[in-house]
Design an enzyme around this catalytic site. Structure first.
Site, mmCIF file in Angstrom:
data_model
loop_
_atom_site.group_PDB
_atom_site.id
_atom_site.type_symbol
_atom_site.label_atom_id
_atom_site.label_comp_id
_atom_site.label_asym_id
_atom_site.label_seq_id
_atom_site.Cartn_x
_atom_site.Cartn_y
_atom_site.Cartn_z
ATOM 1 N N GLY A 74 -4.831 56.846 42.835
ATOM 2 C CA GLY A 74 -6.185 56.775 43.869
ATOM 3 C C GLY A 74 -7.381 56.119 43.588
ATOM 4 C CG HIS A 75 -10.117 55.165 39.780
ATOM 5 N ND1 HIS A 75 -10.288 53.922 39.087
ATOM 6 C CD2 HIS A 75 -11.046 55.834 39.673
ATOM 7 C CE1 HIS A 75 -11.560 54.055 38.814
ATOM 8 N NE2 HIS A 75 -11.983 55.262 39.073
#
Length: 126
Positions: A37-38
């Site tokens: 999710g980065h």
């Protein structure tokens, strides 16, 4: 009994001692759990992980095991290029001082291009 800290991530692939310091490597993998999710469309390795990499490599360089080094200060941290998934970061680190206080100056490169330069002070706790 000496306690070693549990590492939430491994910021180290290899560490090689050299005159006045060490050379470390880390391959950034998009499927590493701490990158989930980065920036999903463009996985960028966070600069704080580069600093963590210096710490883990310093621990391995000095004692061969993680734990026993505490970050006291970051004198400077300049991030000039993003490190992306699939790239390998080379940490060229100079170590000065004597235990318990050490200073490091690290130049991080990817494919010969500088992506970061980090100067920090550490305390040996073991």
């Amino acid at each position: 009994m000496t306690a070693t800290r549990q590492l939430p991530l491994s910021a180290v692939d290899t560490v090689e001692a050299r005159e006045g310091g060490f050379l470390g490597r880390k391959r950034v993998r998009a499927d590493d759990p701490y990158l989930a999710g980065h920036f999903p469309s463009l996985t960028v390795y966070p600069g704080v992980f580069l600093i963590e990499g210096v710490q883990q490599m310093l621990e391995l360089h000095l004692d061969g095991v993680p734990g026993g080094i505490e970050l006291l200060s970051v004198e400077s941290a300049r991030f000039s290029l993003p490190v992306l998934a699939g790239e390998e970061v080379l940490f060229d680190t100079r170590v000065t001082g004597e235990r318990p206080l050490l200073s490091t100056t690290t130049t991080c490169t990817v494919d010969g291009r500088r992506c970061a330069r980090i100067a920090a002070t550490w305390r040996c706790t073991s």
